[in-house]
Write a protein that holds these residues in place. Structure first.
Motif, PDB file in Angstrom:
ATOM      1  N   THR A  93       1.160   4.075 -12.974  1.00 29.41           N
ATOM      2  CA  THR A  93       1.864   5.083 -12.189  1.00 29.41           C
ATOM      3  C   THR A  93       3.051   5.645 -12.966  1.00 29.41           C
ATOM      4  O   THR A  93       3.347   6.845 -12.881  1.00 29.41           O
ATOM      5  CB  THR A  93       2.332   4.517 -10.847  1.00 29.41           C
ATOM      6  OG1 THR A  93       3.143   3.357 -11.064  1.00 29.41           O
ATOM      7  CG2 THR A  93       1.151   4.136  -9.964  1.00 29.41           C
ATOM      8  N   GLY A 140      -4.607   5.804  -6.082  1.00 32.32           N
ATOM      9  CA  GLY A 140      -3.870   5.858  -4.829  1.00 32.32           C
ATOM     10  C   GLY A 140      -2.388   5.647  -5.035  1.00 32.32           C
ATOM     11  O   GLY A 140      -1.550   6.355  -4.458  1.00 32.32           O
ATOM     12  N   GLN A 144       0.666   8.422  -4.413  1.00 33.41           N
ATOM     13  CA  GLN A 144       1.799   8.128  -3.536  1.00 33.41           C
ATOM     14  C   GLN A 144       3.134   8.277  -4.259  1.00 33.41           C
ATOM     15  O   GLN A 144       4.106   8.787  -3.679  1.00 33.41           O
ATOM     16  CB  GLN A 144       1.656   6.719  -2.969  1.00 33.41           C
ATOM     17  CG  GLN A 144       0.542   6.599  -1.917  1.00 33.41           C
ATOM     18  CD  GLN A 144       0.395   5.192  -1.400  1.00 33.41           C
ATOM     19  OE1 GLN A 144       0.278   4.239  -2.149  1.00 33.41           O
ATOM     20  NE2 GLN A 144       0.413   5.055  -0.075  1.00 33.41           N
ATOM     21  N   GLY A 148       5.936  11.003  -3.346  1.00 34.87           N
ATOM     22  CA  GLY A 148       7.283  10.566  -3.021  1.00 34.87           C
ATOM     23  C   GLY A 148       8.343  11.371  -3.741  1.00 34.87           C
ATOM     24  O   GLY A 148       9.451  11.559  -3.227  1.00 34.87           O
ATOM     25  N   PRO A 163      -5.047   6.984   0.329  1.00 35.73           N
ATOM     26  CA  PRO A 163      -3.828   6.556   1.018  1.00 35.73           C
ATOM     27  C   PRO A 163      -3.485   7.495   2.177  1.00 35.73           C
ATOM     28  O   PRO A 163      -3.755   8.694   2.127  1.00 35.73           O
ATOM     29  CB  PRO A 163      -2.751   6.621  -0.059  1.00 35.73           C
ATOM     30  CG  PRO A 163      -3.420   6.917  -1.317  1.00 35.73           C
ATOM     31  CD  PRO A 163      -4.790   7.382  -1.048  1.00 35.73           C
ATOM     32  N   ILE A 166      -2.048  11.517   2.179  1.00 38.32           N
ATOM     33  CA  ILE A 166      -2.529  12.288   1.029  1.00 38.32           C
ATOM     34  C   ILE A 166      -3.796  13.036   1.427  1.00 38.32           C
ATOM     35  O   ILE A 166      -4.740  12.434   1.945  1.00 38.32           O
ATOM     36  CB  ILE A 166      -2.821  11.378  -0.182  1.00 38.32           C
ATOM     37  CG1 ILE A 166      -1.578  10.582  -0.585  1.00 38.32           C
ATOM     38  CG2 ILE A 166      -3.350  12.202  -1.353  1.00 38.32           C
ATOM     39  CD1 ILE A 166      -0.437  11.398  -1.088  1.00 38.32           C
TER      40      ILE A 166
END
Length: 302
Positions: A93, A140, A144, A148, A163, A166
């Motif tokens: 991520t 996922g 996220q 965010g 998720p 989304i």
């Protein structure tokens, strides 16, 4: 329990210490009588060509999230589990977010050459559309994190799962997912269905000037199609961390192309200090006959 460590020798010291701490009842070995092992810890580079002699093994635990190197082995009859590691997810991520922000802010536009380019102002994240292909654990979490920050994020998942919060495009809706992707992140598994998924036709569905970030699987993108889309100016830039052949050969055109950034498969790595917790749990589950976590569906390939 007796466990075979079928992974590169360079990983032995780190993993033997981590398993000793998290699963002291496991006796880790690098070789021995195949029939004597209760489980196998596997990673590419420590391949076992023929798994049939390991007839008593109740689990093959992969140290990689991707299992394409082993799932098609016809001698594999033991349950196979893929790696879902918090540390691996965090690093993936962070990689995707860093490169997405670089593309979004146009950080490479501002050459330090004395030219005052104050007309090149990026939009806000909420006005930038990002699509993440693949809504597994990594996709996922990436979606996220980007949501965010404020990005307008959607995901593509053939099953329709993703998720909460989304927007998800499912099977048959790939064209719509691509058409909105000013930044496209690919985190799909390596399967027959995903090989060359981003061919010339699908690359043409992306908005002009799109950026592609691929830390997922090298076979998802058609190499020639990508080079053509870049040369035509349809794709602005591609950040590639995975390739059909690794290490990427020194004479590969990706290295010299001004529209491509090559990173050497470093987006996400399994870290023994966090991943050993899952390995220990699955070893205990296998020995006690309980359901294995993150069991691979061999018909789907992941």
């Amino acid at each position: 329990m007796k466990v075979l460590f079928a992974a590169p020798e360079a990983q032995w010291a780190e993993w033997s210490a981590a398993i000793a701490e998290t699963c002291p009842e496991a006796q880790l070995h690098r070789d021995g009588d195949p029939a004597s092992f209760d489980a196998i810890i596997y990673a590419p580079g420590g391949e076992i060509e023929d798994l049939s002699p390991y007839r008593n093994a109740r689990l093959v635990q992969s140290l990689w999230a991707g299992v394409e190197r082993i799932v098609t082995n016809p001698t594999l009859t033991q349950p196979l589990a893929r790696m879902v590691d918090p540390g691996l997810t965090e690093s993936m991520t962070e990689y995707c977010t860093g490169w997405a922000m670089r593309a979004h802010l146009g950080m490479d536009r501002y050459a330090q050459d004395g030219d005052w380019r104050n007309d090149l102002i990026p939009p806000l994240a909420r006005d930038r559309r990002v699509t993440v292909l693949g809504m597994g654990a990594l996709g996922g979490a990436t979606a996220q994190m980007l949501a965010g920050i404020g990005f307008d994020v959607a995901g593509y998942s053939p099953s329709g799962r993703g998720p909460e919060g989304i927007q998800i495009f499912r099977a048959g809706e790939l064209p719509q997912a691509l058409a909105r992707a000013e930044i496209l992140i690919t985190l799909l598994p390596d399967t027959a269905e995903t090989t060359n998924l981003l061919d010339a036709d699908n690359l043409a569905r992306l908005p002009k000037g799109a950026t592609i970030i691929n830390p997922g699987r090298g076979k998802v993108i058609d190499d020639d199609g990508l080079l053509a889309a870049l040369d035509q100016g349809h794709i602005a830039h591609a950040v590639l961390d995975v390739f059909r052949t690794e290490p990427l050969p020194g004479d590969h055109p990706f290295w010299a192309h001004p529209g491509i950034t090559v990173t050497p498969h470093i987006a996400a790595a399994t870290r023994a200090e966090t991943a050993a917790v899952l390995v220990a749990e699955n070893l205990r589950r296998a020995m006690s006959g309980r359901p294995i976590l993150h069991l691979v569906d061999r018909t789907r390939g992941y």
